[in-house]
Structures are given as structure tokens and as C-alpha cells.
Design an enzyme around this catalytic site. Structure first.
Site, PDB file in Angstrom:
ATOM      1  N   SER A  81     -10.119  -5.722  -6.052  1.00  0.00           N
ATOM      2  CA  SER A  81      -8.924  -6.402  -5.561  1.00  0.00           C
ATOM      3  C   SER A  81      -9.208  -6.993  -4.185  1.00  0.00           C
ATOM      4  O   SER A  81      -9.994  -6.435  -3.417  1.00  0.00           O
ATOM      5  CB  SER A  81      -7.755  -5.421  -5.445  1.00  0.00           C
ATOM      6  OG  SER A  81      -6.625  -6.040  -4.839  1.00  0.00           O
ATOM      7  N   TYR A 101      -4.358   2.309  -1.802  1.00  0.00           N
ATOM      8  CA  TYR A 101      -4.884   1.440  -2.857  1.00  0.00           C
ATOM      9  C   TYR A 101      -6.027   0.594  -2.319  1.00  0.00           C
ATOM     10  O   TYR A 101      -7.066   0.436  -2.986  1.00  0.00           O
ATOM     11  CB  TYR A 101      -3.762   0.556  -3.379  1.00  0.00           C
ATOM     12  CG  TYR A 101      -4.190  -0.538  -4.331  1.00  0.00           C
ATOM     13  CD1 TYR A 101      -4.595  -0.237  -5.627  1.00  0.00           C
ATOM     14  CD2 TYR A 101      -4.155  -1.875  -3.946  1.00  0.00           C
ATOM     15  CE1 TYR A 101      -4.975  -1.251  -6.512  1.00  0.00           C
ATOM     16  CE2 TYR A 101      -4.531  -2.886  -4.820  1.00  0.00           C
ATOM     17  CZ  TYR A 101      -4.936  -2.565  -6.099  1.00  0.00           C
ATOM     18  OH  TYR A 101      -5.305  -3.559  -6.974  1.00  0.00           O
TER      19      TYR A 101
END
Length: 261
Positions: free
Chosen positions: A145, A156
Site C-alpha cells: 500500500s 496499518y
């Protein structure tokens, strides 16, 4: 070149796609099957069975919790037994569970983010290596990501930074054994409403406001000032998985409209 020009790009290949029940994973699995691959769709949601049926006769599904090592081990074993081996693994499981300022995260929530977005990739890579070596080589594509730089998702972001490190270190370790390890780093992606929610507990009013701030930041950070489409994410993943990318390893390809993360 139209999609039909790639029709046989994965002929004779066995591809395992994790997180294949919806979103990017679903699109990757369906397109890989359309391009000639035998595909194993791995997810913990029953919905993966429906996607496998949609993919056709050369697709199979396997339900597993990839946040556990046993889940990854059994998934790879099933794929190898079903189709005679594994050539490509696409590690797609992951996704932010919550979005909130870092100080608002509880310790158990931090642990959950790491378990969701790092461990399935780490376990998947470890479990697939013997199968790739048995084929004389292969390819691992990790879906990372660009949120390694972004607000309200620090745990995250840390997990996806770990995915990047796994990609680069493992690529160096396995290159001489004919295994490529690469990754894409998607930015914000437009997708249909999730059939399986990212946060089973639901979002509070405050969390919805924080998520709105994330959406604004993601669009502002993109040169193109927009989210990408699922198709725009699936195509680079499959390019890196294909023999067209045979001289690419250890690379992390940002797919975020110019935002490098």
C-alpha cells in the site's frame, strides 16, 4: 493492446490468489482465469466459492484464515494437490480495520492491524516457497500500500512497511533460486460496497469523520486527485506476475496516481 491480446499469458500456470472473495483479489483471480491460469482462490469468506464458480472450470476455492500459519500452509498444500503445483502466489490479504489518530488506537487494535495486513503475507511467502522450488522457480506478488505515508492508519502503515521489507529481502534471498518477489503499492481504490466489512464492529461517528479525513488526504496526495479503479490495480499485479516482468524482482510499484507513499 486489448485484454484479448493477453488471453494466454498465464496458460499452464497455477496461481494462488489470497483475499479473492471481493475487491482487488476477486478482479485479479477472474482475470488470471480468463488469461489461461488455473486459479486457487483463498479467503476465509464463503463468497470465495461463488467467485471460483464465476471463474470457471479451471478455478477452485479454499477457505482458510491466513492470519494463522496453519491456514497458509493448508491453502498452499490444497493448491498444489489440486492442480499439481504452484507457479505464482499473489498475497492480497490485508486492509485497514480502523482509521483513527495513532494515540486513539488501543493496544489490541494495533495488534489486530499487524495481524491482518502483515502476517498473511509473511506466512504465505514462507508456506509457498517449497512449492515454488519444486517447480524450479516462480513468482510472489505482494499487495502492499502507498499508505506507508498517510494519516490515521499508523499500525496499518507499519504492517505494509513490513510487507515492503519482506518483498525486498526475500527477493534478494531467492533470486539465485529462480524465484522473483515483487509488490504493488495501491493507493485509494474505488470499489463496490464490501460484502464483508473491514471492521465487524462498525464505525463510530468519530471514526467516520476520521475516515473522511483519510479520503481527502489520499485524493490530495495523488497527482491525479482521484481514486483508482479496481481494474487499474489488477492490471499491474498481473503484469508483475507474468513472464513479461521476468527481469523485475525486489521492486515495489506504486499504483497511486503519482503518490509514492
Amino acid at each position: 493492446m486489448t485484454m484479448t491480446g493477453y488471453r494466454e499469458r498465464f496458460a499452464g500456470k497455477v496461481i494462488v490468489v489470497t483475499g479473492a472473495a471481493q475487491g482487488i483479489g476477486r478482479a485479479v483471480a477472474l482475470r488470471a482465469a480468463d488469461e489461461g491460469a488455473r486459479v486457487v482462490l483463498v479467503d476465509r469468506a464463503e463468497l470465495a466459492r461463488d467467485v471460483a464458480r464465476e471463474a470457471g472450470a479451471n478455478a477452485a476455492s479454499f477457505l482458510a484464515d491466513l492470519e494463522t500459519y496453519d491456514g497458509a500452509l493448508e491453502a498452499m498444500r490444497f493448491a498444489a494437490e489440486t492442480f499439481g503445483g504452484i507457479d505464482i502466489l499473489i498475497n492480497n490479504v490485508g486492509g485497514a480495520i480502523r482509521m483513527r489518530p495513532f494515540e486513539a488506537f488501543e493496544p489490541v487494535q494495533i495488534d489486530a492491524e499487524i495481524r491482518r495486513s502483515l502476517m498473511p503475507t509473511l506466512y504465505g511467502c514462507h508456506a509457498v516457497i517449497p512449492h515454488l522450488l519444486a517447480r524450479g522457480g516462480g513468482t510472489i506478488v505482494n499487495v502492499s500500500s502507498n499508505a506507508t505515508r498517510g494519516i490515521h492508519r499508523v499500525p496499518y502503515s507499519a504492517a505494509k512497511g513490513g510487507v515492503n521489507a519482506v518483498t525486498q529481502s526475500l527477493a534478494m534471498e531467492l533470486a539465485e533460486r529462480n524465484i522473483r518477489v515483487v509488490a504493488t503499492a495501491p493507493g485509494g481504490t474505488e470499489a463496490p460496497a464490501r460484502s464483508i466489512p473491514r471492521n465487524a464492529e462498525g464505525d463510530t461517528k468519530e471514526e467516520k469523520a476520521w475516515m473522511g479525513e483519510v479520503v481527502a488526504q489520499v485524493k490530495q496526495s495523488s497527482f491525479m486527485k482521484r481514486y483508482g479503479s479496481i481494474a487499474e490495480q489488477a492490471a499491474p499485479i498481473l503484469f508483475l506476475a507474468s513472464d513479461e516482468a521476468s527481469y523485475i524482482t525486489g521492486s515495489i510499484l506504486p499504483v497511486a496516481g503519482g503518490d509514492l507513499g
